[in-house]
Scaffold this motif. Structure first.
Motif, PDB file in Angstrom:
ATOM      1  N   ILE A 169       0.833  -1.203   0.000  1.00  0.00           N
ATOM      2  CA  ILE A 169       0.000   0.000   0.000  1.00  0.00           C
ATOM      3  C   ILE A 169       0.868   1.254   0.000  1.00  0.00           C
ATOM      4  N   THR A 170       1.990   1.234   0.735  1.00  0.00           N
ATOM      5  CA  THR A 170       2.815   2.441   0.861  1.00  0.00           C
ATOM      6  C   THR A 170       3.578   2.778  -0.414  1.00  0.00           C
ATOM      7  N   ALA A 171       3.431   1.973  -1.449  1.00  0.00           N
ATOM      8  CA  ALA A 171       3.966   2.379  -2.745  1.00  0.00           C
ATOM      9  C   ALA A 171       3.075   3.439  -3.385  1.00  0.00           C
ATOM     10  N   MET A 172       1.807   3.490  -2.947  1.00  0.00           N
ATOM     11  CA  MET A 172       0.863   4.426  -3.557  1.00  0.00           C
ATOM     12  C   MET A 172       0.131   5.308  -2.558  1.00  0.00           C
ATOM     13  N   MET A 173       0.475   5.162  -1.289  1.00  0.00           N
ATOM     14  CA  MET A 173      -0.098   6.017  -0.243  1.00  0.00           C
ATOM     15  C   MET A 173       0.985   6.307   0.784  1.00  0.00           C
ATOM     16  N   SER A 174       1.076   7.532   1.210  1.00  0.00           N
ATOM     17  CA  SER A 174       2.103   7.956   2.162  1.00  0.00           C
ATOM     18  C   SER A 174       2.052   7.138   3.449  1.00  0.00           C
ATOM     19  N   ASP A 215      -6.807  19.508   4.779  1.00  0.00           N
ATOM     20  CA  ASP A 215      -7.180  19.521   3.365  1.00  0.00           C
ATOM     21  C   ASP A 215      -6.169  18.751   2.529  1.00  0.00           C
ATOM     22  N   GLN A 216      -4.900  18.959   2.813  1.00  0.00           N
ATOM     23  CA  GLN A 216      -3.852  18.268   2.054  1.00  0.00           C
ATOM     24  C   GLN A 216      -3.912  16.764   2.289  1.00  0.00           C
ATOM     25  N   GLN A 217      -4.148  16.357   3.540  1.00  0.00           N
ATOM     26  CA  GLN A 217      -4.237  14.927   3.847  1.00  0.00           C
ATOM     27  C   GLN A 217      -5.464  14.304   3.184  1.00  0.00           C
ATOM     28  N   ASN A 218      -6.582  15.007   3.201  1.00  0.00           N
ATOM     29  CA  ASN A 218      -7.778  14.495   2.530  1.00  0.00           C
ATOM     30  C   ASN A 218      -7.561  14.338   1.033  1.00  0.00           C
ATOM     31  N   GLN A 219      -6.869  15.301   0.430  1.00  0.00           N
ATOM     32  CA  GLN A 219      -6.600  15.226  -1.002  1.00  0.00           C
ATOM     33  C   GLN A 219      -5.717  14.027  -1.325  1.00  0.00           C
ATOM     34  N   HIS A 220      -4.693  13.825  -0.494  1.00  0.00           N
ATOM     35  CA  HIS A 220      -3.798  12.683  -0.736  1.00  0.00           C
ATOM     36  C   HIS A 220      -4.528  11.360  -0.504  1.00  0.00           C
ATOM     37  N   LEU A 221      -5.387  11.306   0.502  1.00  0.00           N
ATOM     38  CA  LEU A 221      -6.171  10.094   0.740  1.00  0.00           C
ATOM     39  C   LEU A 221      -7.036   9.769  -0.473  1.00  0.00           C
ATOM     40  N   GLN A 222      -7.713  10.767  -1.003  1.00  0.00           N
ATOM     41  CA  GLN A 222      -8.583  10.535  -2.149  1.00  0.00           C
ATOM     42  C   GLN A 222      -7.814  10.024  -3.360  1.00  0.00           C
ATOM     43  N   THR A 223      -6.698  10.680  -3.685  1.00  0.00           N
ATOM     44  CA  THR A 223      -5.931  10.242  -4.859  1.00  0.00           C
ATOM     45  C   THR A 223      -5.305   8.872  -4.628  1.00  0.00           C
ATOM     46  N   SER A 224      -4.912   8.590  -3.386  1.00  0.00           N
ATOM     47  CA  SER A 224      -4.254   7.316  -3.086  1.00  0.00           C
ATOM     48  C   SER A 224      -5.211   6.135  -3.203  1.00  0.00           C
ATOM     49  N   VAL A 225      -6.369   6.244  -2.550  1.00  0.00           N
ATOM     50  CA  VAL A 225      -7.288   5.101  -2.582  1.00  0.00           C
ATOM     51  C   VAL A 225      -7.852   4.892  -3.982  1.00  0.00           C
ATOM     52  N   ARG A 226      -7.932   5.945  -4.772  1.00  0.00           N
ATOM     53  CA  ARG A 226      -8.385   5.761  -6.152  1.00  0.00           C
ATOM     54  C   ARG A 226      -7.319   5.064  -6.988  1.00  0.00           C
ATOM     55  N   ARG A 227      -6.055   5.359  -6.703  1.00  0.00           N
ATOM     56  CA  ARG A 227      -4.976   4.616  -7.365  1.00  0.00           C
ATOM     57  C   ARG A 227      -5.087   3.128  -7.054  1.00  0.00           C
TER      58      ARG A 227
END
Length: 460
Positions: A169-174, A215-227
């Motif tokens: 998972i950490t390849a695509m989510m911080s 806001d930044q964490q929410n944005q990264h969460l959204q892009t990560s789980v969609r990946r």
């Protein structure tokens, strides 16, 4: 002109097909599971002479704890003294060649084909992961990794029947976000907002922002789980099972949450997305039971990779430094008890529920493997159905893998691939984290030595 001795060029006194027929007739003529043995070393007759020599040399080096502990420093010094080209040539002929499929597509395909001829299936693993404090600026690094994982799906799909691959998972989510989410999951007031269904809604672009993230964490969460969602759906469409790796305890709750959301999207009819459970953790059985209950409640199929674990030293060190309870089982016996308890629970479910539950026994422990062989026979589980399979690391525990593969069981090798530069740090970390495994390779080393002597003396 001088040439390699015949034993070093070919080595095998039996072809793979002849050895398969020999083993099948000897071990299973009367349907006896007890005849399966990992101690005679005859499976190594399938290896070339060079593979025997290389394996023997590397295992002797790996069994020296001081060398393993200082491997990163030794490799750095060697590279500086030898230069890049000579260093990479040496690595390809030794450690890299033993444990890695290769870098180019032809090299990877050749490795997969060689394993297939021995009755072993590939389970490709891109060695990309992230730990705390290593977060990248922006999304580009994670986006590139999504492309790599998509290619891994395509490569796995071409690797034969019932293909599998591993995913971190950490390849695509911080990793930092994974830790934050894991902390939130321990808070009852926040945990209610972190259900698998909520993650699915975010994956599908319908969920609202989580109030306890910036806001930044929410944005990264959204892009990560969609990946991750795209990779999971692509794998399902191509018939590839994705085994999500567990990592450190401070991020595992978040990893399990995201994995369950991927299951909710993909596992309605078959277990395409699997989770990993580390039985050296005290709460592994509890977590497995909880996730099984969640999957049953959601009407999902469930796949499990069952391992003992690899991060013991760091986990204990962190617990001591941070002042919290040690999450690791008190001793090896307790870990084995935990492993067998989880193993038996899953085998019983598979015996009752058929293909809705799948399990890979990812273990180098012969007792666990033989126990699983006996139990599947008692439960009437077809060894070729895929409901239960076995897994070991490429270049290790071959006496178990080869024997299982030639006996008709589904057995996979975890196969990292990539450039020397990208893979060696991964290998160093795994070696340091798995020192107990490396020190336990004495039997395999002795079997290799016996096989080498047999060839040198020309014995049949």
């Amino acid at each position: 002109m001088w040439s390699f001795p015949r034993w070093l060029r070919s080595g095998a006194s039996l072809s793979a097909g002849a050895w398969t027929r020999s083993l099948s007739c000897r071990a299973f003529a009367h349907g006896s599971q007890a005849a399966l043995s990992f101690s005679d070393g005859k499976a190594f007759r399938l290896k070339s002479g060079w593979e025997v020599v290389r394996g023997l040399l590397i295992f002797r080096l790996c069994s020296v704890p001081r060398l393993v502990r200082n491997s990163e420093k030794l490799l750095s010094v060697s590279r500086r003294l030898l230069g890049r080209r000579l260093f990479e040539w040496g690595m390809r002929g030794s450690v890299y060649g033993q444990f890695v499929a290769g870098e180019t597509l032809p090299e990877i395909q050749d490795c997969m084909e060689r394993l297939a001829r021995l009755g072993i299936r590939p389970m490709l693993a891109v060695p990309i992961e992230e730990d705390l404090g290593e977060g990248k600026s922006g999304e580009r690094w994670y986006e590139q990794n999504e492309e790599v994982m998509m290619k891994c799906v395509d490569l796995s799909a071409a690797g034969g029947d019932r293909p599998m691959m591993q995913l971190k998972i950490t390849a695509m989510m911080s990793a930092d976000l994974c830790k934050i989410l894991s902390t939130c999951l321990s808070d009852p007031t926040q945990r209610a907002q972190l259900s698998p269904q909520r993650m699915v809604s975010i994956m599908e672009g319908q969920g609202s922002a989580l109030p306890f993230l910036s806001d930044q964490q929410n944005q990264h969460l959204q892009t990560s789980v969609r990946r991750l969602s795209r990779v999971g759906k692509h794998a399902k469409a191509n018939g590839v099972r994705v085994l999500v790796d567990a990592e450190y305890t401070y991020m595992n709750p978040a990893l399990s949450l995201v994995t369950m959301a991927m299951m909710a999207q993909c596992n309605t009819d078959e277990p395409w997305i699997w989770n990993t459970y580390q039985c050296y953790l005290k709460d592994s059985y509890k977590n497995l039971t909880k996730d099984l209950d969640t999957a049953q409640r959601l009407g999902l199929c469930f796949g499990v990779k069952l391992v003992r674990g690899a991060y013991m030293d760091k986990e204990r060190k962190l617990a001591k430094e941070k002042g919290y309870s040690d999450p690791i089982q008190p001793d090896w016996t307790a870990t084995n008890t935990s492993y067998q308890r989880s193993l038996d629970k899953l085998l019983d479910l598979i015996g009752q529920g058929g293909q809705r539950y799948n399990l890979i026994i990812a273990s180098h422990n012969e007792e666990s493997v033989l126990h699983a062989v006996r139990r599947t026979a008692e439960l009437g589980v077809d060894r070729s159905s895929g409901a239960v399979c076995f897994g070991q690391l490429l270049g290790m525990c071959d006496h178990v893998s080869l024997t299982l593969g030639q006996a008709g069981y589904l057995v996979y090798k975890s196969i990292p691939y990539g450039s020397v530069d990208s893979v060696l740090p991964y290998l160093v970390r795994r070696a340091q984290e798995n020192q107990s495994v490396l020190q336990g390779i004495r039997k395999e080393r002795d079997l290799l030595r016996r096989e080498l002597s047999r060839r040198l003396l020309g014995r049949s």
